[in-house]
Design an enzyme around this catalytic site. Structure first.
Site: not given
Length: 253
Positions: A63-64, A90, A158, A162
């Protein structure tokens, strides 16, 4: 478009969708590619589809948002390949459909950890590797989304992450100048993935209506990733928007 001349790339979220398409396109362009994601079976299937003998691919499931896992992944990249030329950040997630007053803390943190903390951690370790290697330098491409520019209704976690990725991209690009590290952002609109399946059925619009939205092939996004890294490191595209032509973005709202 020229070949990579043996470059090493790492793609997060490479088990499906945009990440898998980008990893495949990079392999096809001559790169060796590290496939990262959380589901090992998916990663192994994706890697073996394009590199059946495993000579130019490596799978690392973590998991990043896990600092220890990310550190171990970049140590493994250094051990096997000795360097890293491209990181495509990504991996990510979304929590759409809720007004900000209805967003739970758990959903907020899940999206922040996946989209922003994960991008930071992978950038941190990629930057350190690129700075120390000889020849020095490399490129980091962040999946920003068009929500880094214009939000959808009911998308606070989200959209906020971003916008954070956009700031992180610019800061990384500035920090990378002395070390030949270029950082850029790819803002994607309506690529056809499992996560965007609802778009083909109907999405809430800013005027309160619900309409289906056109999508584009993930292969076009993959081509953009390869193109961005085909440039020499003295040349950068700070941000590039790629989107389904007929989607409601320009004029949204």
């Amino acid at each position: 478009m020229g070949q990579s001349s043996g470059k090493i790339a790492l793609v997060t979220g490479a088990g499906s969708g945009i990440g898998r398409a980008a990893a495949w396109a990079l392999l096809d362009a001559g790169y060796s590619v590290v496939f990262n994601g959380r589901r090992r079976a998916r990663l192994e299937d994706a890697a073996s589809t394009r590199d059946p003998d495993g000579m130019r691919s490596m799978v690392f499931d973590t998991d990043v948002s896990d600092p220890g896992g990310v550190a171990a992944m970049f140590a493994a990249v250094r051990e096997r390949f000795g360097r890293l030329d491209l990181l495509f950040n990504n991996a990510g997630g979304a929590a759409l459909g809720s007004s900000i007053d209805e967003v739970s803390y758990e959903d907020w943190m899940r999206v922040v950890n996946a989209n922003l903390t994960g991008t930071f951690l992978c950038t941190k370790y990629a930057f350190a590797l690129m700075r120390a290697q000889d020849p020095q330098g490399g490129r980091i491409i962040n999946n920003g989304s068009i929500s880094a520019q214009v939000p959808r209704p009911h998308s606070a976690p989200y959209t906020a992450t971003k916008h954070g990725v956009a700031g992180l991209t610019k800061s990384t690009a500035l920090d990378g100048r002395p070390y030949n590290i270029a950082c850029c952002e790819l803002d994607i609109g309506n690529a056809a993935t499992d996560m965007t399946r609802q778009m083909a059925v109907g999405m809430l619009q800013a005027d309160g209506s619900t309409r289906a939205e056109p999508r584009m092939s993930v292969d076009e996004v993959a081509r953009a990733v390869v193109f961005m890294d085909s440039l020499p490191l003295d040349t950068n595209i700070p941000s590039l928007t790629i989107m389904a032509t007929l989607m409601p973005f320009i004029g949204r709202g």
